[in-house]
Design a protein around this motif. Structure first.
Motif, PDB file in Angstrom:
ATOM      1  N   PHE A  18       0.875  -1.136  -0.216  1.00 24.58           N
ATOM      2  CA  PHE A  18       0.181  -0.056   0.174  1.00 24.58           C
ATOM      3  C   PHE A  18       0.905   1.150   0.216  1.00 24.58           C
ATOM      4  O   PHE A  18       1.798   1.324   0.927  1.00 24.58           O
ATOM      5  N   SER A  19       0.480   2.245  -0.753  1.00 26.87           N
ATOM      6  CA  SER A  19       1.518   3.366  -0.863  1.00 26.87           C
ATOM      7  C   SER A  19       0.591   4.432  -0.964  1.00 26.87           C
ATOM      8  O   SER A  19      -0.755   4.496  -1.591  1.00 26.87           O
ATOM      9  N   PHE A  20       0.958   5.805  -0.643  1.00 29.55           N
ATOM     10  CA  PHE A  20       0.131   6.918  -0.817  1.00 29.55           C
ATOM     11  C   PHE A  20       1.208   8.115  -0.919  1.00 29.55           C
ATOM     12  O   PHE A  20       2.282   8.163  -0.365  1.00 29.55           O
ATOM     13  N   SER A  21       0.485   9.287  -1.669  1.00 30.24           N
ATOM     14  CA  SER A  21       1.264  10.311  -1.627  1.00 30.24           C
ATOM     15  C   SER A  21       0.341  11.719  -1.363  1.00 30.24           C
ATOM     16  O   SER A  21      -1.011  11.496  -1.688  1.00 30.24           O
ATOM     17  N   ILE A  22       0.859  12.669  -0.777  1.00 33.48           N
ATOM     18  CA  ILE A  22      -0.110  13.979  -0.698  1.00 33.48           C
ATOM     19  C   ILE A  22       0.501  14.942  -1.709  1.00 33.48           C
ATOM     20  O   ILE A  22       1.812  15.415  -1.641  1.00 33.48           O
ATOM     21  N   TYR A  23      -0.576  15.533  -2.456  1.00 33.61           N
ATOM     22  CA  TYR A  23       0.055  16.785  -3.146  1.00 33.61           C
ATOM     23  C   TYR A  23      -0.503  18.058  -2.918  1.00 33.61           C
ATOM     24  O   TYR A  23      -1.774  18.417  -2.184  1.00 33.61           O
ATOM     25  N   ASP A  24       0.315  19.020  -2.626  1.00 30.01           N
ATOM     26  CA  ASP A  24       0.206  20.016  -2.113  1.00 30.01           C
ATOM     27  C   ASP A  24      -0.375  21.353  -3.279  1.00 30.01           C
ATOM     28  O   ASP A  24       0.437  21.386  -4.266  1.00 30.01           O
ATOM     29  N   ILE A  25      -1.486  21.617  -3.378  1.00 29.33           N
ATOM     30  CA  ILE A  25      -1.924  22.452  -4.569  1.00 29.33           C
ATOM     31  C   ILE A  25      -1.324  23.868  -4.414  1.00 29.33           C
ATOM     32  O   ILE A  25      -1.125  24.493  -5.702  1.00 29.33           O
ATOM     33  N   ALA A  26      -0.985  24.419  -3.439  1.00 31.86           N
ATOM     34  CA  ALA A  26      -0.452  25.938  -3.721  1.00 31.86           C
ATOM     35  C   ALA A  26       0.986  25.678  -4.274  1.00 31.86           C
ATOM     36  O   ALA A  26       1.120  26.512  -5.058  1.00 31.86           O
ATOM     37  N   SER A  27       1.704  24.841  -3.888  1.00 34.27           N
ATOM     38  CA  SER A  27       3.030  24.649  -4.140  1.00 34.27           C
ATOM     39  C   SER A  27       3.001  23.793  -5.606  1.00 34.27           C
ATOM     40  O   SER A  27       4.228  23.454  -6.494  1.00 34.27           O
ATOM     41  N   LYS A  28       1.989  22.974  -6.006  1.00 36.20           N
ATOM     42  CA  LYS A  28       1.754  22.256  -7.273  1.00 36.20           C
ATOM     43  C   LYS A  28       3.001  21.508  -7.292  1.00 36.20           C
ATOM     44  O   LYS A  28       3.537  21.032  -8.402  1.00 36.20           O
ATOM     45  N   LYS A  29       3.177  20.493  -6.282  1.00 33.91           N
ATOM     46  CA  LYS A  29       4.011  19.438  -6.126  1.00 33.91           C
ATOM     47  C   LYS A  29       3.572  18.198  -5.305  1.00 33.91           C
ATOM     48  O   LYS A  29       2.901  18.829  -4.131  1.00 33.91           O
ATOM     49  N   ASP A  30       3.979  16.993  -5.254  1.00 36.30           N
ATOM     50  CA  ASP A  30       3.984  16.101  -4.190  1.00 36.30           C
ATOM     51  C   ASP A  30       4.732  16.456  -3.201  1.00 36.30           C
ATOM     52  O   ASP A  30       5.987  16.618  -3.271  1.00 36.30           O
ATOM     53  N   VAL A  31       4.273  16.465  -1.851  1.00 36.81           N
ATOM     54  CA  VAL A  31       5.152  16.894  -0.723  1.00 36.81           C
ATOM     55  C   VAL A  31       5.291  15.744   0.195  1.00 36.81           C
ATOM     56  O   VAL A  31       6.150  15.774   1.257  1.00 36.81           O
ATOM     57  N   TYR A  32       4.619  14.481  -0.050  1.00 36.54           N
ATOM     58  CA  TYR A  32       4.964  13.644   0.990  1.00 36.54           C
ATOM     59  C   TYR A  32       4.574  12.150   0.169  1.00 36.54           C
ATOM     60  O   TYR A  32       3.856  12.037  -0.618  1.00 36.54           O
ATOM     61  N   PHE A  33       5.371  11.011   0.547  1.00 38.29           N
ATOM     62  CA  PHE A  33       5.460   9.591  -0.104  1.00 38.29           C
ATOM     63  C   PHE A  33       5.526   8.707   1.084  1.00 38.29           C
ATOM     64  O   PHE A  33       6.607   8.726   1.777  1.00 38.29           O
ATOM     65  N   CYS A  34       4.644   7.913   1.107  1.00 39.88           N
ATOM     66  CA  CYS A  34       4.988   6.544   2.037  1.00 39.88           C
ATOM     67  C   CYS A  34       4.597   5.301   1.495  1.00 39.88           C
ATOM     68  O   CYS A  34       3.614   5.303   0.634  1.00 39.88           O
ATOM     69  N   GLU A  35       5.404   4.227   1.942  1.00 39.93           N
ATOM     70  CA  GLU A  35       4.938   2.944   1.106  1.00 39.93           C
ATOM     71  C   GLU A  35       5.034   1.731   2.298  1.00 39.93           C
ATOM     72  O   GLU A  35       5.834   1.817   3.143  1.00 39.93           O
ATOM     73  N   HIS A  36       4.173   0.924   2.027  1.00 41.28           N
ATOM     74  CA  HIS A  36       4.038  -0.299   3.331  1.00 41.28           C
ATOM     75  C   HIS A  36       4.169  -1.490   2.304  1.00 41.28           C
ATOM     76  O   HIS A  36       3.340  -1.585   1.418  1.00 41.28           O
ATOM     77  N   GLU A  37       5.065  -2.484   2.532  1.00 39.85           N
ATOM     78  CA  GLU A  37       5.102  -3.706   1.809  1.00 39.85           C
ATOM     79  C   GLU A  37       4.394  -4.756   2.778  1.00 39.85           C
ATOM     80  O   GLU A  37       4.532  -4.757   4.031  1.00 39.85           O
ATOM     81  N   PHE A  38       3.610  -5.734   2.185  1.00 37.41           N
ATOM     82  CA  PHE A  38       2.936  -6.760   2.684  1.00 37.41           C
ATOM     83  C   PHE A  38       3.463  -8.168   2.238  1.00 37.41           C
ATOM     84  O   PHE A  38       4.209  -8.286   1.463  1.00 37.41           O
ATOM     85  N   GLU A  39       3.358  -9.199   3.229  1.00 35.38           N
ATOM     86  CA  GLU A  39       3.717 -10.454   2.836  1.00 35.38           C
ATOM     87  C   GLU A  39       2.596 -11.112   2.150  1.00 35.38           C
ATOM     88  O   GLU A  39       1.598 -11.496   2.721  1.00 35.38           O
TER      89      GLU A  39
END
Length: 264
Positions: A18-39
Motif C-alpha cells: 500500500f502506498s500513498f502520496s500527498i499533493y500540495d495545491i499551493a506549491s503544485k507538487k507532491d510533498v509526501y510519499f509513503c509505502e508499506h510492503e506486505f507479505e
C-alpha cells in the motif's frame, strides 16, 4: 499543508502493499510519499483491508481532511474491451474469458478515451467501502488505466517499445508504438526465470527483436536485482523510465519506483 483545500491524497492498493502520496495545491507538487510492503503469501483482500485499517488508524497524515482523494486498484482482474464491442450489461462475460468471477463480484470499468476502449475490472470493493465510510466520495481507477494513460502521454517513439512495471510478485507488460497500444497484461512470477520467460514470450508474440527493441523498466527493480541481470543477458536495450517528480529527490528514492502513483 494547513487546510483541507491545500491537499490531495492519492492511494495505490495491491496485495503486495500500500502506498500513498500527498499533493500540495499551493506549491503544485507532491510533498509526501509513503509505502508499506506486505507479505503476499498471507494477504487476501480481507487481510489487506485489516492491514490498511491499521495503517489509517496509526498514520496521522491519513487522518487529515483532503479536498480530493484518488485511488488506484492494482490487480490482474481486468481486461480491455474496444468500444464497438462494449455492452455495459455484459461486464462479467468479458472477464470470464481470462479470469473466474463470482456472481457476488462487483465489476466496473474505466474509460480509455484515447484508445476508444473500456478497462473492465474487479476493484477491491471492501477497501472502497472502508474509504467511503471514512472520507466520503472519491475517484478510483484500475492500475492498467493509469499506467496506459501515463505511458501514452509520455511515449513519442513510433517504434514498438516495451514498458515493464515491476511489483514484488507480478509484472505489467505494456507495448506501445507511438499512440497505439499493442499489448497490455499482468503476469505473476516467483523466480527470475519466470520473469524473463514472460518478457521473451511477449517479445516473440509481437515479433520484437531482442537486439533492437527498447525496454523501459519501472517499479520494484534495480540494476543489481537478479531479474534485471537476467533480462540484460537476453535483451540488449534496457533502460529505467525516469520521472521528473521532485518528490523522488526529496525522499531519496529511485525515480522509477512508483510510476503509476508518482510518474510524470
Amino acid at each position: 499543508m494547513n487546510n483541507k483545500n491545500d491537499k490531495r491524497l492519492s492511494i495505490q492498493f495491491n496485495l503486495d502493499g500500500f502506498s500513498f502520496s500527498i499533493y500540495d495545491i499551493a506549491s503544485k507538487k507532491d510533498v509526501y510519499f509513503c509505502e508499506h510492503e506486505f507479505e503476499t503469501a498471507k494477504t487476501t483482500p480481507e487481510n489487506l483491508l485489516l492491514k490498511i485499517e491499521n495503517i489509517f488508524k496509526t498514520d496521522t497524515l491519513l487522518q487529515d481532511d483532503f479536498i480530493s482523494i484518488s485511488v488506484v486498484h492494482q490487480n490482474s482482474l481486468g481486461t480491455l474491451v474496444p468500444n464497438q464491442f462494449f455492452d455495459k450489461s455484459k461486464l462479467a462475460s468479458y472477464l470470464n474469458f481470462t479470469i473466474k468471477t463470482l456472481g457476488t463480484d462487483f465489476i466496473t470499468f474505466d474509460e480509455l478515451e484515447q484508445l476508444n476502449s473500456k478497462n473492465v475490472y474487479v476493484p477491491y470493493v471492501n477497501i472502497n467501502n472502508y474509504l467511503f465510510q471514512n472520507f466520503g466520495s472519491f475517484e478510483y481507477k484500475h492500475h492498467h488505466t493509469v499506467l496506459i494513460e501515463k505511458l501514452l502521454k509520455r511515449n513519442k517513439s513510433d517504434a514498438k517499445t516495451m514498458f515493464v512495471n515491476v511489483s514484488k510478485t507480478s509484472l505489467d507488460i505494456v507495448i506501445l508504438a507511438k499512440d497505439k497500444l499493442l499489448f497490455c497484461n499482468t503476469f505473476s512470477y516467483v523466480s527470475k526465470e519466470d520473469f524473463i520467460y514472460y518478457l521473451l514470450f511477449v517479445a516473440e508474440q509481437l515479433n520484437l527483436d531482442v537486439q533492437e527493441f527498447p525496454l523501459y523498466f519501472m517499479g520494484k527493480i534495480t540494476a543489481e536485482a537478479p531479474i534485471y541481470k537476467i533480462s540484460y543477458q537476453y535483451i540488449k536495450n534496457i533502460y529505467f523510465l525516469e520521472s521528473n517528480n521532485s518528490i523522488f529527490d526529496a525522499f531519496k528514492i529511485p525515480s522509477h519506483t512508483n510510476f503509476i502513483l508518482l510518474g510524470s
